[in-house]
Design an enzyme around this catalytic site. Structure first.
Site, PDB file in Angstrom:
ATOM      1  CD  GLU A  54      -2.868  -1.155   0.353  1.00 37.20           C
ATOM      2  OE1 GLU A  54      -3.107  -0.107  -0.269  1.00 37.20           O
ATOM      3  OE2 GLU A  54      -3.442  -2.225   0.128  1.00 37.20           O
TER       4      GLU A  54
ATOM      5  CB  CYS B 142      -1.806   6.834   2.165  1.00 37.45           C
ATOM      6  SG  CYS B 142      -3.149   6.021   3.029  1.00 37.45           S
TER       7      CYS B 142
HETATM    8  P1  NAP Z   1       8.546   4.752   4.632  1.00 32.74           P
HETATM    9  O1  NAP Z   1       9.709   5.587   4.933  1.00 32.74           O
HETATM   10  O2  NAP Z   1       8.449   4.127   3.290  1.00 32.74           O
HETATM   11  O3  NAP Z   1       8.508   3.614   5.777  1.00 32.74           O
HETATM   12  C1  NAP Z   1       7.485   2.688   5.856  1.00 32.74           C
HETATM   13  C2  NAP Z   1       7.889   1.551   6.752  1.00 32.74           C
HETATM   14  O4  NAP Z   1       8.924   0.783   6.150  1.00 32.74           O
HETATM   15  C3  NAP Z   1       8.426   1.980   8.107  1.00 32.74           C
HETATM   16  O5  NAP Z   1       7.931   1.110   9.096  1.00 32.74           O
HETATM   17  C4  NAP Z   1       9.917   1.790   7.937  1.00 32.74           C
HETATM   18  O6  NAP Z   1      10.573   1.587   9.166  1.00 32.74           O
HETATM   19  C5  NAP Z   1       9.912   0.535   7.119  1.00 32.74           C
HETATM   20  N1  NAP Z   1      11.199   0.228   6.504  1.00 32.74           N
HETATM   21  C6  NAP Z   1      12.068   1.079   5.920  1.00 32.74           C
HETATM   22  N2  NAP Z   1      13.135   0.385   5.482  1.00 32.74           N
HETATM   23  C7  NAP Z   1      12.933  -0.913   5.801  1.00 32.74           C
HETATM   24  C8  NAP Z   1      13.677  -2.112   5.631  1.00 32.74           C
HETATM   25  N3  NAP Z   1      14.858  -2.117   5.030  1.00 32.74           N
HETATM   26  N4  NAP Z   1      13.162  -3.271   6.097  1.00 32.74           N
HETATM   27  C9  NAP Z   1      11.962  -3.291   6.708  1.00 32.74           C
HETATM   28  N5  NAP Z   1      11.232  -2.189   6.910  1.00 32.74           N
HETATM   29  C10 NAP Z   1      11.694  -1.018   6.446  1.00 32.74           C
HETATM   30  O7  NAP Z   1       7.168   5.534   4.828  1.00 32.74           O
HETATM   31  P2  NAP Z   1       6.750   6.526   5.998  1.00 32.74           P
HETATM   32  O8  NAP Z   1       7.565   7.756   5.890  1.00 32.74           O
HETATM   33  O9  NAP Z   1       6.679   5.827   7.304  1.00 32.74           O
HETATM   34  O10 NAP Z   1       5.253   6.834   5.568  1.00 32.74           O
HETATM   35  C11 NAP Z   1       4.883   7.825   4.661  1.00 32.74           C
HETATM   36  C12 NAP Z   1       4.501   7.216   3.329  1.00 32.74           C
HETATM   37  O11 NAP Z   1       3.579   6.169   3.505  1.00 32.74           O
HETATM   38  C13 NAP Z   1       3.808   8.207   2.427  1.00 32.74           C
HETATM   39  O12 NAP Z   1       4.413   8.140   1.169  1.00 32.74           O
HETATM   40  C14 NAP Z   1       2.359   7.710   2.364  1.00 32.74           C
HETATM   41  O13 NAP Z   1       1.695   8.001   1.171  1.00 32.74           O
HETATM   42  C15 NAP Z   1       2.504   6.266   2.570  1.00 32.74           C
HETATM   43  N6  NAP Z   1       1.299   5.685   3.167  1.00 32.74           N
HETATM   44  C16 NAP Z   1       0.541   4.828   2.431  1.00 32.74           C
HETATM   45  C17 NAP Z   1      -0.603   4.273   2.985  1.00 32.74           C
HETATM   46  C18 NAP Z   1      -1.470   3.330   2.221  1.00 32.74           C
HETATM   47  O14 NAP Z   1      -2.345   2.694   2.814  1.00 32.74           O
HETATM   48  N7  NAP Z   1      -1.303   3.176   0.949  1.00 32.74           N
HETATM   49  C19 NAP Z   1      -0.950   4.567   4.298  1.00 32.74           C
HETATM   50  C20 NAP Z   1      -0.142   5.422   5.026  1.00 32.74           C
HETATM   51  C21 NAP Z   1       0.986   5.973   4.445  1.00 32.74           C
HETATM   52  P3  NAP Z   1      11.440   2.782   9.854  1.00 32.74           P
HETATM   53  O15 NAP Z   1      10.492   3.858  10.173  1.00 32.74           O
HETATM   54  O16 NAP Z   1      11.992   2.117  11.056  1.00 32.74           O
HETATM   55  O17 NAP Z   1      12.445   3.180   8.833  1.00 32.74           O
END
Ligand code: NAP
Length: 684
Positions: free
Chosen positions: A260, A299
Site C-alpha cells: 500500500e 495516504c
Molecule cells: P517509509 O519511509 O516508506 O517507511 C514505511 C515503513 O517501512 C516503516 O515502518 C519503515 O521503518 C519501514 N522500513 C524502511 N526500510 C525498511 C527495511 N529495510 N526493512 C523493513 N522495513 C523497512 O514511509 P513513511 O515515511 O513511514 O510513511 C509515509 C509514506 O507512507 C507516504 O508516502 C504515504 O503516502 C505512505 N502511506 C501509504 C498508505 C497506504 O495505505 N497506501 C498509508 C499510510 C501511508 P522505519 O520507520 O523504522 O524506517
C-alpha cells in the site's frame, strides 16, 4: 504531553526485549523534546519468526474462525476502555485529538467491525469453502471444491508513521481472524504509540502465545528470514515498498507481498457543479479537510484538485479563503485547527517536494517560509502552513502527477471536458482513491467508469449524501483499500476478502464423501443417514447428511386458485390457460413458485415443539421446472452445514432442499436456513 523519554522495547519470543545500547532519540513532532528512545540492535528476528510459526500459528489454527473473531472483539472492547491513554500519546506525533480520531477510534472500530462481520459472514469452522461444488463426472462420483486454510507462517506487517494505531489494527484483525500470527513493525518515528497499544493488547492475556509480536525500531535483517508460508504487508512510500518487494528472500520464496504505497489522489469537480451549487461548496470543504487533517499526512489525501476551466478561479478563491483561516499550532491547543508534521526532517522533505512542484505550478496560497502559529515554536516543532498550487498546463506536466508532497499540499488544475478530467486523474498512474462531486448521473457514469480501473475506491459526493458521506479520505473495513500501479497494486480490508488474503486457496478433487469429510459440508452424492426426523435432533445429535425424504403431494387446480385468491397473486400464467400457453416457457397454467416452496415446507416440517427454533430464510432459491395441475411433489431435505454459535444456546443449520415431481425432475432447489438448539429440551 509526555516529557520523559521512554525506552521502547520489542516484544519477541514471548518477552519484552530491549535492543543493545541506550537507543536513538525520537522527538516529539510539535515541541522537539526527546519523547522516546528506540533501537533493535542485537535482537534476533529469525528466532522471532520461528517462534510465531511454532507457537502462535498452531494455537490460532486450533481455534475456529468465530473463536478467533470473539477473541478480537474482547480485545477491541478492552482497547476502547483504554483509549484516552492512546490519545495523550498521540499528541507527540503532531496530531490533534481530532486527527487522532481516525487512527485510534477508527483503528479499534475497524478491529471490532472485522470481529463482528466474521461471525456474521463466515461459518464457525477451521476450513472455509469458496464457490459451488463443481461436478467433474457424469455419474457424480468425482467432484471438486475450493477450500481456504490459514497459511502456516507469520504475517509480517510493516507500517507507515501516519497511522500508528489504525495501520496496525486494520492489518492484524484480518490476519488473526484468518488464523495467522502477526509480527508488526511500525515506523520508528511514531512507534511509541503502536508499542503502547501492543502492550495493552498483550496485557489482556486474550491472545495465545506467539500470536502477536512487535519490532520497535529498525527491521534489521528481518526480511532475510521470511519463508514461503509467511506473508508480508507493507504500507509506506513507493520507493521503500519497491525495495522491500524485491528483497531476495521474498523473491526466492515467492512470499505473498502486499504493498500500500503513496498515490496522487484526485478530486474532480463535475462540470455541473458551478459556484453557488451545494456540490461546489462540498467540494471545496472536502479539499480543505483533506489538505489539513493530520497536516495532510494521509495516504488518501487529495493531492490533485481537478476542476472545470470555467470554475478554477472560483475554486482557488474559495479554497484559499478557507486555508487562510486554518490556525496552526500545538496539537493539544484547542485554538489550533492543524497540528505539526511528524518531524522536522519530514517537513524539509515536504518543502523540497513543493519546490519540485513549483517548477510546473505556482503557489497561489500559503508559503514555505512563513507559518502563522497560534501556539508552538516553528524552529522546534514541524509546523507548516498549507500550500495550494495551481498548474496551468496539467496535460503536459509530470511532477504534479508524480511527486507526493506528504503534507498540507495540493495542486489545482483545470480540464476542458469530462474526458480530460478522467485523463488527468489517470496521469497519477494508479491511486488509492479519487472523488467526484456532481449531481449529474451522466457525469457520474462517465467519470467513475473512466476512473475505476485506475483506483481502489471512488467516492461520489453530492447534496443528498452531504450529511452521511464518510468522506474522500476514510478507508473503511468493509471496503477495499489499495490501488493499482503507483498505489502499490495491493488490496487490504474489503470485508472478508481481507481475511482470505491470509489463507491459501486450494482446489480439492475427490468423491463426494471424502470432500464432505474434508470440508464438514454435505455434498450432493455423499452418504446420508435417514433414521428419525432430523428436526427432532438438537445439535448434539444432528450430523451433516441427516436426511428426510417426504411423502408426495398432488398440486391441483383448486390449490392454485385458492393460493391466488388468498395471496392476491393472480399473475396470468397461474390463472389464464390461453395466456399461459402463449408464454414461451409454459405449456399451460402453472403453479406459483411460492406455492411449491410452501407445500415443500408443509411436507418436510415436523410440527411439534423441538430443537428447530426458527426458519430465518432461504438461499439460492431456483424454480427449475414448471409444475402443472396434477403433478405430484416430493421433498428431499438434507442437513448440509452446521454452525454452532460460540456464545449462544443454538447454531445455524443449512439444509439442502430439493423438490421433485413424479418424473423425478427437480422443480425447485434451495437452501433452507434454520436456528437449531444445541440441546433439547432447552437448557435452563
Ligand atoms: P517509509 O519511509 O516508506 O517507511 C514505511 C515503513 O517501512 C516503516 O515502518 C519503515 O521503518 C519501514 N522500513 C524502511 N526500510 C525498511 C527495511 N529495510 N526493512 C523493513 N522495513 C523497512 O514511509 P513513511 O515515511 O513511514 O510513511 C509515509 C509514506 O507512507 C507516504 O508516502 C504515504 O503516502 C505512505 N502511506 C501509504 C498508505 C497506504 O495505505 N497506501 C498509508 C499510510 C501511508 P522505519 O520507520 O523504522 O524506517
Amino acid at each position: 504531553m509526555g516529557t520523559t523519554a521512554r525506552r521502547l522495547e520489542s516484544y519477541l519470543e514471548g518477552a519484552w526485549r530491549r535492543g543493545e545500547g541506550d537507543g536513538r532519540p525520537v522527538l516529539n513532532a510539535a515541541t522537539g523534546d526527546i519523547h522516546a528512545l528506540i533501537g533493535t540492535e542485537g535482537l534476533d528476528f529469525k528466532a522471532a519468526l520461528e517462534w510465531g510459526r511454532a507457537k502462535g500459528g498452531p494455537a490460532l489454527r486450533a481455534m475456529t474462525i468465530h473463536e478467533r473473531a470473539l477473541m478480537l472483539k474482547e480485545v477491541g472492547l478492552k482497547l476502547m476502555d483504554l483509549k484516552e491513554e492512546f490519545y495523550l500519546e498521540n499528541f507527540a506525533t503532531g496530531a490533534s485529538r481530532k486527527d487522532g480520531w481516525a487512527d485510534i477510534d477508527g483503528g479499534i472500530g475497524t478491529l471490532l467491525t472485522f470481529a463482528s462481520k466474521a461471525r456474521r459472514e463466515l461459518p464457525n469452522t477451521r476450513v472455509l469453502t469458496e464457490g459451488p461444488v463443481e461436478a467433474l463426472s457424469r455419474d457424480g462420483s468425482f467432484v471438486a471444491q475450493h477450500i481456504l486454510t490459514p497459511l502456516q507462517g507469520v504475517a509480517v506487517h510493516i507500517n507507515a508513521f501516519n497511522f500508528p494505531v489504525w495501520g496496525m489494527l486494520e492489518k492484524i484483525a484480518p490476519s488473526l481472524i484468518g488464523g495467522m500470527p502477526c509480527l508488526v513493525k511500525p515506523a520508528s518515528q511514531t512507534a511509541y504509540l503502536t508499542e503502547l497499544v501492543v502492550r495493552r493488547i498483550l496485557e489482556t492475556g486474550l491472545l495465545p502465545d506467539g500470536a502477536l509480536q512487535i519490532v520497535t525500531g529498525s527491521a534489521g535483517d528481518l526480511l532475510e528470514h521470511v519463508i514461503e508460508q509467511d506473508v508480508v504487508t507493507f504500507t509506506g512510500s513507493a520507493s521503500t515498498g519497491q525495495m522491500l518487494k524485491s528483497s531476495p528472500a521474498i523473491l526466492r520464496n515467492s512470499v505473498r507481498f502486499t504493498m500500500e504505497a503513496d498515490s496522487l489522489n484526485a478530486s474532480i469537480l463535475g462540470a455541473d457543479a458551478a459556484p453557488g451549487t451545494e456540490e461546489f461548496d462540498l467540494f471545496v470543504k472536502e479539499a480543505h479537510r483533506e489538505m489539513t487533517v493530520k497536516a495532510g499526512q494521509k495516504c488518501t489525501a487529495i493531492r490533485r484538485i481537478i476542476v472545470p476551466k470555467a470554475h478554477q478561479d472560483a475554486v482557488i478563491e474559495a479554497l484559499s479563503a478557507r486555508l487562510a483561516q486554518t490556525p496552526v499550532g500545538l496539537p493539544d491547543d484547542e485554538a489550533a485547527r492543524m497540528g505539526a508534521l511528524v518531524s522536522l526532517k519530514d517537513r524539509d522533505d515536504v518543502r523540497a517536494k513543493v519546490s519540485e512542484l513549483a517548477k510546473e505550478a505556482e503557489i497561489v496560497s500559503g508559503s514555505l517560509d512563513e507559518v502563522p502559529l497560534v501556539s508552538g515554536d516553528a524552529d522546534k516543532g514541524a509546523f507548516m502552513a498549507p500550500v495550494l498550487l495551481h498548474c496551468s498546463n496539467p496535460m503536459r506536466a509530470e511532477a504534479v502527477h508524480a511527486v507526493e508532497a506528504f503534507g498540507p499540499v495540493a495542486t489545482v488544475m483545470a480540464y476542458e471536458d469530462t474526458g480530460e478530467a478522467v485523463a488527468l486523474a489517470r496521469m497519477g498512474r494508479g491511486s488509492l482513491v479519487s472523488s467526484l462531486f456532481t449531481n449529474d448521473g451522466g457525469v457520474a457514469q462517465d467519470v467513475v467508469t473512466g476512473l475505476a480501473p485506475f483506483h481502489g475506491r471512488v467516492l461520489i459526493g453530492n447534496r443528498k449524501s452531504a450529511k452521511t458521506s464518510t468522506g474522500h479520505g476514510s478507508p473503511l473495513a468493509p471496503l477495499v483499500h489499495g490501488g493499482p500501479g503507483r498505489a502499490g497494486g495491493g488490496e487490504e480490508m474489503g470485508g472478508m476478502r481481507g481475511v482470505k488474503h491470509f489463507m491459501q486457496r486450494t482446489a480439492v478433487q475427490g468423491t463426494p464423501d471424502l470432500l464432505s469429510a474434508v470440508t464438514g459440508q454435505w455434498v450432493e452424492g455423499a452418504s446420508v443417514r435417514a433414521d428419525i426426523h432430523p428436526f427432532r435432533k438438537s445439535l448434539a445429535d444432528l450430523r451433516i447428511g441427516d436426511q428426510i425424504v417426504t411423502r408426495t403431494r398432488e398440486v391441483t387446480l383448486e390449490d392454485v386458485e385458492h393460493f391466488a385468491e388468498f395471496t392476491g397473486d393472480t399473475f396470468y400464467a397461474h390463472m389464464d390457460s390461453d395466456a399461459a400457453r402463449a408464454n414461451p416457457f409454459f405449456d399451460d397454467r402453472v403453479a406459483h413458485g411460492y406455492l411449491i416452496a410452501s407445500f415443500a415446507a408443509g411436507l418436510f416440517v415436523d410440527p411439534e415443539p423441538g430443537p428447530v427454533l426458527a426458519n430465518y430464510g432461504v438461499d439460492n432459491l431456483r424454480f427449475l421446472t414448471p409444475v402443472y395441475f396434477g403433478d405430484t411433489l416430493k421433498v428431499r431435505l438434507t442437513c448440509k452445514e452446521i454452525n454452532p454459535r460460540e456464545n449462544a444456546g443454538h447454531g445455524e443449520v443449512r439444509w439442502d432442499c430439493q423438490v421433485t415431481n413424479q418424473k423425478d425432475e427437480v422443480v425447485a432447489q434451495y437452501d433452507v436456513l434454520t436456528m437449531v438448539a444445541k440441546t433439547w429440551p432447552l437448557a435452563g
